[in-house]
Design an enzyme around this catalytic site. Structure first.
Site, PDB file in Angstrom:
ATOM      1  N   GLY A 103       0.677  -1.358   0.029  1.00 29.77           N
ATOM      2  CA  GLY A 103      -0.180  -0.007  -0.049  1.00 29.77           C
ATOM      3  C   GLY A 103       0.779   1.361  -0.026  1.00 29.77           C
ATOM      4  O   GLY A 103       0.477   2.390  -0.607  1.00 29.77           O
ATOM      5  N   THR A 104       1.989   1.186   0.657  1.00 28.14           N
ATOM      6  CA  THR A 104       2.973   2.358   0.710  1.00 28.14           C
ATOM      7  C   THR A 104       3.329   2.683  -0.635  1.00 28.14           C
ATOM      8  O   THR A 104       3.555   3.763  -1.169  1.00 28.14           O
ATOM      9  CB  THR A 104       4.093   2.023   1.648  1.00 28.14           C
ATOM     10  OG1 THR A 104       3.660   1.925   3.184  1.00 28.14           O
ATOM     11  CG2 THR A 104       4.928   3.204   1.699  1.00 28.14           C
ATOM     12  N   CYS A 359       1.224   2.832  12.046  1.00 31.99           N
ATOM     13  CA  CYS A 359       2.365   2.527  11.047  1.00 31.99           C
ATOM     14  C   CYS A 359       3.554   3.374  11.735  1.00 31.99           C
ATOM     15  O   CYS A 359       4.749   3.081  10.820  1.00 31.99           O
ATOM     16  CB  CYS A 359       1.934   3.251   9.914  1.00 31.99           C
ATOM     17  SG  CYS A 359       0.504   2.535   9.019  1.00 31.99           S
TER      18      CYS A 359
END
Length: 418
Positions: A103-104, A359
């Site tokens: 996703g990053t 995160c």
């Protein structure tokens, strides 16, 4: 479920108050089992996901770009998963789905790629100060390349005022970046309102849905977004794969060069096993969306009510349940303790939660989202994040509440002020 790192005997000893008062924690649901309440950080892959990945980790080792049978089979598997993700998001066509490594990476590619591709129209980006670190980090990198940005504030619930966003846009604005649901506060934003503003001015809109994908309905056509990022490991898929939705009309610069993969948009040999697993996870997420969200929301209310009754001085960050909040998440700040201590002591008893900011837990920096909504810095240090899963039970919630009350009392007893 994983096995706790400490035995009940060691954990009980660690929670024994000097002077002889034994703060014994309740017995766990199943001896040796972990009560996992960190589903916002990641989720355990479904058995069906694991099964879908296995063939590509064993005999199906072909590269999707190869012309022989093994390559064609791998390519078919990727295409099938691409279709599943397109259906989950209601993309106009499967080719609007781009697979990345995480996703990053999907966020980085969307933000940097869109800014670079639209540079001839301007160099200004609008966002908020409570975005995912990948968003803010990408914008910080772009600023070193000559771009500028404006961070719009939020209210005390973490909601973004679309009017403030509109005022922040200028003739130089070429990208607006906003989360669908905040990864720390759980606040769900009104994306359609923002999309109306950006659409009227032909400004691309990127939406970070890594926290909400698979838990909330997302229709990219109805929302009117140009770019959107997903993280399959947040909805019972595997790690090692991310999803970037790119509207076929969106201008995005390529960041990976050297190959023809992903419709010539992202070079690099695809992770076939993880992509196959993400497709299955998307199918299950679409089928179980309403039921899973309803189950989590019910337990969310139970968890919050239980903690409020059992522990004084606990503050909910973000909206109340069922008031524009992710259905499976709570962000709590407790007076007089540090969230890291609460999380570590709970872990010793087999209850897994997160502390600090999502995160960035290991860095233990103060969560920017809490400071943005006006939380006192000392109170923000006492932050824990709770993520409920589709298979979490009422018994697990009740035991977690009891455990939380005990460890909080123990930590407060060790603090001079208490």
């Amino acid at each position: 479920n994983s096995t706790p790192s400490a035995s009940p005997t060691r954990a009980t000893a660690a929670l024994t108050k000097p002077g002889g008062n034994n703060l014994r924690l309740p017995a766990k649901c199943k001896p040796g089992d972990m009560i996992y309440l960190d589903h916002l950080t990641t989720t355990p892959p479904l058995p069906e996901v694991f099964d879908a990945m296995q063939p590509w980790l064993r005999g199906g080792f072909g590269t999707p770009t190869s012309l022989h049978k093994l390559g064609l089979e791998a390519r078919d598997a990727i295409d099938e998963s691409r279709t599943c993700l397109a259906k989950l998001l209601n993309a106009a066509e499967p080719e609007e789905i781009i697979f990345t490594s995480s996703g990053t990476e999907a966020i980085n590619h969307a933000v940097k790629g869109a800014a670079l591709a639209n540079r001839r129209f301007g160099t200004h980006i609008v966002t908020t100060g409570i975005e995912h670190p990948a968003v803010l980090g990408s914008i910080a990198w772009l600023e070193k390349q000559g771009f500028s940005s404006t961070q719009v504030g939020v209210d005390d619930q973490g909601r973004v005022d679309s009017g403030a966003l509109a005022q922040a846009m200028t003739d130089e604005t070429i990208l607006v970046c906003l989360h669908h649901a905040n990864h720390d506060l759980g606040t769900v934003q009104s994306i359609t309102d923002v999309a109306e503003l950006t659409g009227a001015r032909s400004i691309p809109l990127f939406v970070d849905a890594t926290a909400s994908g698979g838990w909330l309905p997302i229709d990219v056509q109805q929302l009117g977004v140009n770019l959107l990022a997903l993280a399959p490991h947040r909805f019972y898929g595997p790690k090692g794969v991310g999803v970037l939705y790119k509207n076929r009309r969106a201008r995005v610069e390529k960041l990976h060069h050297g190959g023809m993969q992903e419709n010539e948009f992202r070079a690099g040999t695809e992770n076939v096993a993880a992509i196959a697993g993400s497709g299955v996870a998307a199918e299950h997420a679409k089928a179980a969306l309403a039921q899973g969200a309803a189950h989590a929301a019910k337990l969310q209310v139970r968890l919050l009510k239980g903690i409020r009754q059992a522990v004084e001085g606990v503050h909910l960050n973000g909206p109340e349940p069922d008031d524009g909040r992710l259905p499976h998440q709570l962000n709590l700040s407790t007076e007089g303790v540090e969230g890291e201590g609460q999380a570590l002591m709970l872990d010793m008893q087999g209850v897994a939660i997160a502390a600090g900011a999502a995160c960035t837990t290991r860095s233990m920096r103060l969560p920017p989202a809490l400071l943005a909504i006006g939380r006192d810095a000392d109170l923000a240090k006492g932050t824990t994040l709770w993520g409920i899963g589709r298979d979490t039970t009422e018994a697990e919630i009740d035991l977690a509440v009891e455990s939380f009350a005990v460890v909080t009392a123990r930590l407060r007893s060790m603090t001079p002020a208490h």
